[in-house]
Design a protein around this motif. Structure first.
Motif, PDB file in Angstrom:
ATOM      1  N   VAL A  76       0.840  -1.202   0.000  1.00 24.39           N
ATOM      2  CA  VAL A  76       0.000   0.000   0.000  1.00 24.39           C
ATOM      3  C   VAL A  76       0.876   1.253   0.000  1.00 24.39           C
ATOM      4  CG1 VAL A  76      -1.670   1.326   1.351  1.00 24.39           C
ATOM      5  CG2 VAL A  76      -1.968  -1.135   1.066  1.00 24.39           C
ATOM      6  N   ALA A  77       1.946   1.241   0.785  1.00 18.78           N
ATOM      7  CA  ALA A  77       2.845   2.395   0.817  1.00 18.78           C
ATOM      8  C   ALA A  77       3.504   2.616  -0.542  1.00 18.78           C
ATOM      9  CB  ALA A  77       3.913   2.197   1.898  1.00 18.78           C
ATOM     10  N   ALA A  78       3.872   1.534  -1.215  1.00 18.37           N
ATOM     11  CA  ALA A  78       4.478   1.662  -2.546  1.00 18.37           C
ATOM     12  C   ALA A  78       3.480   2.263  -3.531  1.00 18.37           C
ATOM     13  CB  ALA A  78       4.957   0.308  -3.043  1.00 18.37           C
ATOM     14  N   LEU A  79       2.214   1.850  -3.450  1.00 15.61           N
ATOM     15  CA  LEU A  79       1.199   2.404  -4.349  1.00 15.61           C
ATOM     16  C   LEU A  79       0.949   3.879  -4.072  1.00 15.61           C
ATOM     17  CD1 LEU A  79      -1.328  -0.551  -4.441  1.00 15.61           C
ATOM     18  CD2 LEU A  79       0.020   0.308  -6.341  1.00 15.61           C
ATOM     19  N   GLU A  80       1.011   4.273  -2.807  1.00 16.10           N
ATOM     20  CA  GLU A  80       0.800   5.679  -2.464  1.00 16.10           C
ATOM     21  C   GLU A  80       2.016   6.534  -2.831  1.00 16.10           C
ATOM     22  OE1 GLU A  80      -1.941   7.181  -1.381  1.00 16.10           O
ATOM     23  OE2 GLU A  80      -2.994   5.278  -1.494  1.00 16.10           O
ATOM     24  N   THR A  81       3.204   5.951  -2.758  1.00 19.95           N
ATOM     25  CA  THR A  81       4.425   6.693  -3.043  1.00 19.95           C
ATOM     26  C   THR A  81       4.670   6.838  -4.538  1.00 19.95           C
ATOM     27  OG1 THR A  81       5.367   5.830  -1.000  1.00 19.95           O
ATOM     28  CG2 THR A  81       6.903   6.796  -2.569  1.00 19.95           C
ATOM     29  N   TRP A  82       4.436   5.767  -5.272  1.00 16.05           N
ATOM     30  CA  TRP A  82       4.676   5.763  -6.718  1.00 16.05           C
ATOM     31  C   TRP A  82       3.356   5.505  -7.441  1.00 16.05           C
ATOM     32  CZ3 TRP A  82       8.122   2.379  -3.882  1.00 16.05           C
ATOM     33  CH2 TRP A  82       9.339   2.977  -3.591  1.00 16.05           C
ATOM     34  N   PRO A  83       2.622   6.553  -7.795  1.00 15.44           N
ATOM     35  CA  PRO A  83       1.318   6.388  -8.435  1.00 15.44           C
ATOM     36  C   PRO A  83       1.381   5.634  -9.758  1.00 15.44           C
ATOM     37  CG  PRO A  83       1.643   8.668  -7.760  1.00 15.44           C
ATOM     38  CD  PRO A  83       2.936   7.954  -7.546  1.00 15.44           C
ATOM     39  N   GLN A  84       2.553   5.602 -10.417  1.00 18.38           N
ATOM     40  CA  GLN A  84       2.640   4.879 -11.680  1.00 18.38           C
ATOM     41  C   GLN A  84       2.424   3.374 -11.469  1.00 18.38           C
ATOM     42  OE1 GLN A  84       5.073   6.710 -10.330  1.00 18.38           O
ATOM     43  NE2 GLN A  84       7.075   5.758 -10.536  1.00 18.38           N
ATOM     44  N   LEU A  85       2.617   2.876 -10.238  1.00 13.39           N
ATOM     45  CA  LEU A  85       2.341   1.466  -9.949  1.00 13.39           C
ATOM     46  C   LEU A  85       0.835   1.174  -9.957  1.00 13.39           C
ATOM     47  CD1 LEU A  85       4.852   0.708  -7.047  1.00 13.39           C
ATOM     48  CD2 LEU A  85       5.081   0.145  -9.459  1.00 13.39           C
ATOM     49  N   ALA A  86       0.036   2.204  -9.681  1.00 12.71           N
ATOM     50  CA  ALA A  86      -1.413   2.030  -9.649  1.00 12.71           C
ATOM     51  C   ALA A  86      -1.968   1.683 -11.030  1.00 12.71           C
ATOM     52  CB  ALA A  86      -2.085   3.278  -9.107  1.00 12.71           C
ATOM     53  N   VAL A  87      -1.202   1.926 -12.084  1.00  9.27           N
ATOM     54  CA  VAL A  87      -1.641   1.580 -13.443  1.00  9.27           C
ATOM     55  C   VAL A  87      -1.887   0.078 -13.548  1.00  9.27           C
ATOM     56  CG1 VAL A  87      -0.906   1.560 -15.865  1.00  9.27           C
ATOM     57  CG2 VAL A  87      -0.497   3.558 -14.447  1.00  9.27           C
ATOM     58  N   TRP A  88      -1.102  -0.712 -12.824  1.00  7.79           N
ATOM     59  CA  TRP A  88      -1.292  -2.168 -12.858  1.00  7.79           C
ATOM     60  C   TRP A  88      -2.628  -2.578 -12.258  1.00  7.79           C
ATOM     61  CZ3 TRP A  88       4.108  -3.704 -10.571  1.00  7.79           C
ATOM     62  CH2 TRP A  88       5.090  -3.408 -11.502  1.00  7.79           C
ATOM     63  N   LEU A 119     -18.426   9.958  -9.456  1.00 11.50           N
ATOM     64  CA  LEU A 119     -17.629   9.127  -8.553  1.00 11.50           C
ATOM     65  C   LEU A 119     -16.534   8.457  -9.375  1.00 11.50           C
ATOM     66  CD1 LEU A 119     -17.686   8.042  -5.587  1.00 11.50           C
ATOM     67  CD2 LEU A 119     -19.077   6.174  -6.428  1.00 11.50           C
ATOM     68  N   ASP A 120     -15.271   8.646  -8.971  1.00 12.58           N
ATOM     69  CA  ASP A 120     -14.151   8.006  -9.651  1.00 12.58           C
ATOM     70  C   ASP A 120     -13.719   6.804  -8.824  1.00 12.58           C
ATOM     71  OD1 ASP A 120     -12.036   7.430 -11.345  1.00 12.58           O
ATOM     72  OD2 ASP A 120     -10.693   8.871 -10.394  1.00 12.58           O
ATOM     73  N   ILE A 121     -13.736   5.628  -9.442  1.00 12.22           N
ATOM     74  CA  ILE A 121     -13.370   4.396  -8.750  1.00 12.22           C
ATOM     75  C   ILE A 121     -11.896   4.124  -9.035  1.00 12.22           C
ATOM     76  CG2 ILE A 121     -13.880   1.950  -8.465  1.00 12.22           C
ATOM     77  CD1 ILE A 121     -16.274   3.666  -7.819  1.00 12.22           C
ATOM     78  N   GLY A 122     -11.049   4.433  -8.071  1.00 15.42           N
ATOM     79  CA  GLY A 122      -9.621   4.158  -8.186  1.00 15.42           C
ATOM     80  C   GLY A 122      -9.289   2.824  -7.538  1.00 15.42           C
ATOM     81  N   TYR A 123      -8.002   2.482  -7.523  1.00 17.83           N
ATOM     82  CA  TYR A 123      -7.614   1.201  -6.925  1.00 17.83           C
ATOM     83  C   TYR A 123      -7.955   1.157  -5.437  1.00 17.83           C
ATOM     84  CZ  TYR A 123      -3.570   3.232  -4.624  1.00 17.83           C
ATOM     85  OH  TYR A 123      -2.772   3.967  -3.814  1.00 17.83           O
ATOM     86  N   SER A 124      -7.950   2.326  -4.786  1.00 17.87           N
ATOM     87  CA  SER A 124      -8.260   2.343  -3.352  1.00 17.87           C
ATOM     88  C   SER A 124      -9.736   2.091  -3.078  1.00 17.87           C
ATOM     89  CB  SER A 124      -7.832   3.674  -2.741  1.00 17.87           C
ATOM     90  OG  SER A 124      -8.493   4.737  -3.374  1.00 17.87           O
TER      91      SER A 124
END
Length: 126
Positions: free
Chosen positions: A24-36, A74-79
């Motif tokens: 979770v910390a990696a996803l919050e720190t590097w948003p480019q990982l959220a693309v996966w 409403l935007d549905i993000g990974y979170s």
């Protein structure tokens, strides 16, 4: 003493939560990982749009966006997906000393319940 590879359940739980927290910390720190994780957001948005339509309300679904004709969006993000709760449930179940079929069925049941609660939450927000 908590060491990697020990059979101590609290040690396994600690390492499991550390792994979930690091993810979770990696996803919050590097948003480019959220693309996966974007496909999970699109699937969650699509299923939420279907449930909202079944409830009789109007909704416009575009990718991860759910829009109401009255102006609410409403935007549905990974979170907004149930991935983190499912990861936590999986960690809890894997530390128990059960046979593999019992663990897998428990993970399946817990994940299903987490998904249902998450969809109910998203529909209630809309």
């Amino acid at each position: 003493m908590l060491v990697p590879g020990s059979k101590n359940a609290s040690g396994k739980l600690l390492y499991g939560f550390a792994a979930v927290f690091a993810g979770v910390a990696a996803l919050e720190t590097w948003p480019q990982l959220a693309v996966w994780l974007a496909p999970f957001g699109r699937v969650t948005a699509a299923f939420t749009a279907v449930v909202i339509r079944w409830s009789g309300m109007e909704v416009v679904w575009q990718g991860t966006w759910l829009d109401h004709p009255g102006g609410f969006g409403l935007d549905i993000g990974y979170s907004c997906t149930a991935l983190v709760p499912i990861a936590v449930i999986t960690v809890f179940i894997l530390v128990h000393e059960q046979k593999l079929p019992a663990r897998l069925s428990s993970i399946l049941l817990g994940s299903t319940i987490a998904l249902a609660v998450n969809f109910f939450r998203l529909v209630a927000l809309f």
